[in-house]
Scaffold this active site. Structure first.
Site, mmCIF file in Angstrom:
data_model
loop_
_atom_site.group_PDB
_atom_site.id
_atom_site.type_symbol
_atom_site.label_atom_id
_atom_site.label_comp_id
_atom_site.label_asym_id
_atom_site.label_seq_id
_atom_site.Cartn_x
_atom_site.Cartn_y
_atom_site.Cartn_z
ATOM 1 N N GLN A 255 0.836 -1.200 0.000
ATOM 2 C CA GLN A 255 0.000 0.000 0.000
ATOM 3 C C GLN A 255 0.871 1.250 0.000
ATOM 4 O OE1 GLN A 255 -3.179 0.046 -0.390
ATOM 5 N NE2 GLN A 255 -3.801 -2.052 0.061
ATOM 6 N N TYR A 284 -6.695 -11.952 -3.783
ATOM 7 C CA TYR A 284 -5.736 -10.902 -4.127
ATOM 8 C C TYR A 284 -4.952 -10.541 -2.858
ATOM 9 C CZ TYR A 284 -9.235 -10.320 -7.875
ATOM 10 O OH TYR A 284 -10.137 -10.523 -8.890
ATOM 11 N N GLU A 308 -2.950 -15.284 -4.543
ATOM 12 C CA GLU A 308 -2.316 -14.094 -5.120
ATOM 13 C C GLU A 308 -1.509 -14.550 -6.339
ATOM 14 O OE1 GLU A 308 -0.566 -10.890 -6.366
ATOM 15 O OE2 GLU A 308 -1.996 -10.681 -4.708
ATOM 16 N N ASP A 351 -9.245 -7.516 -2.037
ATOM 17 C CA ASP A 351 -8.728 -6.188 -2.375
ATOM 18 C C ASP A 351 -8.211 -6.268 -3.808
ATOM 19 O OD1 ASP A 351 -7.647 -3.683 -2.468
ATOM 20 O OD2 ASP A 351 -6.099 -4.030 -0.959
ATOM 21 N N CYS A 378 -10.284 0.928 -4.872
ATOM 22 C CA CYS A 378 -9.692 2.270 -4.978
ATOM 23 C C CYS A 378 -10.202 3.026 -6.195
ATOM 24 C CB CYS A 378 -8.164 2.173 -5.004
ATOM 25 S SG CYS A 378 -7.506 1.197 -6.364
#
Length: 420
Positions: A255, A284, A308, A351, A378
């Site tokens: 992040q 993810y 992932e 995410d 996002c």
């Protein structure tokens, strides 16, 4: 309209993408660098003959309350696309983002909800928050950023977003033309700079096919390997969340905002409602930051299954979570993982990349029947689309937090709890 034309226009509501909406001679104009209610002199930057044109506000004729001197010298009219809102006071920036999130939810997901965007760091924060920066190198070997909606390189590193020291000395150095630079400042304050080799040229006849493959890769969060060269640091970023330590490649996803991993993982743990012995999926999953918190809640009698597509992140996660053997981290695309999915989860956390999860992920996810889903997004439009898909599958939005994880930009992070 022709590129370069100028005219006065009164600006209306903010739009998704860092602009305000105006009208001129019956046409919609998306104007950057203005604020709602302002009268500006706009200069056309793009008009492809459709229903709208794009423009920059090059003069503020009547300023709105909340306007401040622009804090980013790189992204003004004709400049880069790094900052959209530094000409607005931080509280006003959050109001603009809240308006956009509410409008996307209403228009796409048919959800009417009052939105408040809360600060992630200090309420007046405008810069010094970004710990990861992706730069591009121009033909002269200078590091810079892309121009707004352009592949042109702006060789100016004065954007206020990076944490102190992140881009120091890079303006004086020269790099491989066409390369990318990944700059990461880890939790210990160490800086790592990695040069990624220019992507291989694609023959003209294969560009359309390549474009389709690239789009599919972005949807699946695939990270194509590129040759790299370590320029600063040792290439291993040490990241701390709470008392847990990760060591991962400096180029691996993390992040951007320094406070985001802790804040998001706290919300995930809280909203999961997991109890000892239960089962969770983390899609993810990156290096397993959320998986670690979920594992603490389910305990040895439970299970956390994480997936992932980036092998480097999974390897780092497996090392960081070695003391939690009930966590299983697997390298695979999420869409493929569903074919042999583990038993029914109590909770699913995901995410996805900026493009969202989409029907190909949400359909098998909801078919598994978890009681709760924690979804992080996002991009307000993709986030709203995904929430609409959950509602179609019988889930309702019960909690929503919108967070200013990207101060100075139009970007905003949204976290949702959905229950069956």
């Amino acid at each position: 309209m022709s590129v370069g034309d100028e005219f006065e226009v009164r600006l209306g509501a903010p739009g998704h993408g860092g602009f305000c909406v105006g009208r001129h001679e019956g046409r919609v104009v998306f104007v950057r660098h203005g604020l709602p209610g302002e009268l500006v002199r706009a200069r056309v930057t793009e008009d492809r003959g459709g229903s709208f044109a794009r423009a920059d506000a090059v003069e503020i004729v009547e300023a709105a309350a909340g306007r401040v001197p622009a804090g980013c010298p790189v992204s003004g009219p004709g400049g880069a696309g790094c900052c959209d809102y530094t000409h607005a006071a931080p509280a006003l920036q959050r109001q603009l983002k809240a308006s956009v999130v509410a409008e996307q939810l209403r228009r796409i997901a048919r959800i009417e909800r009052e939105i408040t965007v809360e600060p992630l760091g200090p309420p007046d924060e405008t810069g010094g928050w970004r710990t990861r920066v992706r730069l591009v190198v121009d033909d002269a070997g200078r590091a810079g950023v892309h121009g707004y909606r352009s592949s042109a390189v702006v060789p100016d590193l004065r954007c206020p977003q990076p944490v102190a020291g992140a881009v120091d000395s890079l303006e004086q150095e020269r790099f491989t033309p066409g390369a990318d630079l990944v700059v990461a400042v880890d939790s210990t304050g160490n800086r790592h700079v990695v040069e990624l080799a220019p992507p291989a040229p694609v023959p003209r006849r294969r560009r359309a096919e390549q474009s389709r493959r690239d789009a599919a890769a972005r949807r699946s969060a695939v990270h194509a390997p590129r040759a790299s060269r370590l320029l600063h640091g040792d290439g291993t970023a040490v990241q701390l969340v709470g008392e847990r330590r990760w060591e991962l490649p400096a180029t691996a996803f993390w992040q951007a905002h320094r406070d985001a991993p802790g804040f998001y993982s706290d919300r995930v743990a809280e909203w999961s409602g997991l109890e000892p012995g239960q089962r969770a999926w983390d899609l993810y999953s990156g290096a397993g930051v959320f998986a670690a918190r979920l594992a603490e809640r389910v305990g040895e009698g439970g299970a956390v299954h994480a997936v992932e597509s980036a092998s480097g992140a999974v390897t780092a996660g497996q090392a960081a979570l070695a003391d939690l053997p009930w966590v299983d981290l697997e390298v695979l695309r999420v869409e493929q993982w569903f074919a042999a999915r583990p038993p029914r989860p109590d909770v699913v956390v995901l995410d996805p990349p900026r493009t969202g999860a989409g029907r190909d992920v949400i359909a098998p996810l909801t078919a598994a029947g978890p009681a709760r889903i924690v979804h992080i997004g996002c991009d307000p439009a993709a986030f709203a689309r995904d929430l609409g898909l959950y509602r179609e599958a019988g889930y309702e939005l019960t909690e929503l937090r919108a967070v200013d994880a990207f101060p100075g930009t139009h970007h905003v992070e949204c976290l949702a709890l959905l229950e069956r």
